[in-house]
Design a protein around this motif. Structure first.
Motif, PDB file in Angstrom:
ATOM      1  N   THR A 131       0.806  -1.222   0.000  1.00 23.75           N
ATOM      2  CA  THR A 131       0.000   0.000   0.000  1.00 23.75           C
ATOM      3  C   THR A 131       0.840   1.274   0.000  1.00 23.75           C
ATOM      4  N   GLU A 132       2.071   1.202   0.471  1.00 18.85           N
ATOM      5  CA  GLU A 132       2.884   2.410   0.597  1.00 18.85           C
ATOM      6  C   GLU A 132       3.218   2.995  -0.774  1.00 18.85           C
ATOM      7  N   ASN A 133       2.868   4.260  -0.962  1.00 24.23           N
ATOM      8  CA  ASN A 133       3.131   5.003  -2.203  1.00 24.23           C
ATOM      9  C   ASN A 133       2.439   4.392  -3.425  1.00 24.23           C
ATOM     10  N   ILE A 134       1.422   3.569  -3.210  1.00 26.87           N
ATOM     11  CA  ILE A 134       0.668   2.995  -4.325  1.00 26.87           C
ATOM     12  C   ILE A 134      -0.436   3.969  -4.729  1.00 26.87           C
ATOM     13  N   SER A 135      -0.594   4.169  -6.029  1.00 30.12           N
ATOM     14  CA  SER A 135      -1.611   5.082  -6.554  1.00 30.12           C
ATOM     15  C   SER A 135      -2.224   4.464  -7.811  1.00 30.12           C
ATOM     16  N   PRO A 136      -3.290   5.068  -8.345  1.00 30.42           N
ATOM     17  CA  PRO A 136      -3.930   4.492  -9.540  1.00 30.42           C
ATOM     18  C   PRO A 136      -2.998   4.293 -10.730  1.00 30.42           C
ATOM     19  N   VAL A 137      -1.910   5.057 -10.818  1.00 29.42           N
ATOM     20  CA  VAL A 137      -1.009   4.875 -11.962  1.00 29.42           C
ATOM     21  C   VAL A 137      -0.341   3.504 -11.945  1.00 29.42           C
ATOM     22  N   PRO A 166     -11.411   1.002 -10.898  1.00 24.23           N
ATOM     23  CA  PRO A 166     -12.662   0.243 -11.053  1.00 24.23           C
ATOM     24  C   PRO A 166     -13.416   0.541 -12.342  1.00 24.23           C
ATOM     25  N   GLU A 167     -13.120   1.660 -12.995  1.00 22.32           N
ATOM     26  CA  GLU A 167     -13.800   2.003 -14.244  1.00 22.32           C
ATOM     27  C   GLU A 167     -12.914   1.748 -15.462  1.00 22.32           C
ATOM     28  N   ASP A 168     -11.895   0.949 -15.298  1.00 25.78           N
ATOM     29  CA  ASP A 168     -10.981   0.620 -16.397  1.00 25.78           C
ATOM     30  C   ASP A 168     -11.436  -0.688 -17.040  1.00 25.78           C
ATOM     31  N   ASP A 169     -11.868  -0.625 -18.286  1.00 21.00           N
ATOM     32  CA  ASP A 169     -12.379  -1.833 -18.944  1.00 21.00           C
ATOM     33  C   ASP A 169     -11.294  -2.893 -19.103  1.00 21.00           C
ATOM     34  N   HIS A 170     -10.041  -2.459 -19.304  1.00 20.98           N
ATOM     35  CA  HIS A 170      -8.957  -3.429 -19.441  1.00 20.98           C
ATOM     36  C   HIS A 170      -8.736  -4.201 -18.137  1.00 20.98           C
ATOM     37  N   ALA A 171      -8.899  -3.523 -17.007  1.00 15.73           N
ATOM     38  CA  ALA A 171      -8.742  -4.200 -15.717  1.00 15.73           C
ATOM     39  C   ALA A 171      -9.808  -5.279 -15.549  1.00 15.73           C
TER      40      ALA A 171
END
Length: 254
Positions: free
Chosen positions: A152-158, A191-196
């Protein structure tokens, strides 16, 4: 003197002939203050020599592009850079821009941390895959991968692309339980990424969780109705379910 620190891809706004509105650059932070920037083409390949820009000009005119994870293939030659002229002086309108905006500096720092986090986690993932091949280290490697998926540390949507890549690699190496952890993590970040949704569906299908896989494909189709691959994947899932009707729940992860 420490070597230049690569910060990632940044952009300058522009109206170009090809219709794009950004010019992209590789960016390094220099030890002696200031930055080096190298213009990129549409394939994220260098199209010009790197040049030096001052910290004030960089802060005023360059913006981080954390979703673009391209990296240079060669080291920056600082000696050659020193021989290049300083960027042209800013125009009157440019000089009115704030030199060191607090929000911008915070954004630069966040982008730097995100890039370093990805470099570290990708290296940890590579090492864990190597350990999986050694029988005595296999369980420790599995534990390391589980911990990596929960980072979780320094994790972001990118970082959704990184977790997606990890999940795809583990799916291809017939480790769907671990792949599922990374596929779900990518979806949590986007959550709104179709590829995911699509990539998670592939993992679930490999595990025999056909109903869950189909649900994610339906979501992917809702998010991008033009993607022709999604209906084909849905047909594949339905076919697999007919061939293996008794297998329709994901296995419990470790």
């Amino acid at each position: 003197m420490r070597p230049p620190k690569y910060l990632g891809v940044y952009s300058q706004p522009s109206a170009k002939a090809d219709g794009s509105r950004k010019t992209l650059f590789f960016v390094w932070e220099l030890a002696e203050a200031g930055y080096a920037v190298q213009q990129l083409d549409s394939a994220f390949q260098p199209r010009a020599e790197a040049r030096r820009v001052s910290a004030a000009r960089f802060a005023a005119h360059f913006r981080a592009e954390p979703s673009i994870l391209a990296m240079p293939m060669t080291m920056l030659d600082v000696r050659a850079l020193a021989d290049l002229p300083e960027s042209p002086a800013p125009t009157e309108s440019e000089s009115k821009a704030p030199e060191l905006d607090g929000d911008l500096l915070s954004g630069l720092d966040n982008a730097r941390r995100a890039k370093q986090t990805e470099i570290t986690l990708r290296e940890n993932f590579r090492k864990a895959l190597l350990r999986l091949k050694r029988p005595r280290e296999r369980q420790a490697a599995i534990t390391a991968l589980e911990q990596l998926a929960a980072a979780t540390e320094n994790i972001s949507p990118v970082h959704k692309h990184m977790f997606r890549d990890f999940g795809a690699k583990l799916r291809k190496t017939a480790m769907p339980d671990l792949a599922l952890l990374f596929g779900k993590r990518a979806l949590e970040l986007a959550p709104e990424d179709d590829h995911a949704h699509f990539n998670l569906a592939r993992i679930l299908c490999a595990m025999g969780a056909y109903d869950e896989a189909a649900a994610h494909i339906h979501t992917a189709m809702r998010l991008d109705a033009r993607e022709a691959l999604y209906p084909r994947m849905l047909a594949h899932i339905r076919k697999e379910k007919q061939l293996r009707p008794g297998k329709n729940r994901p296995r419990r992860t470790r």
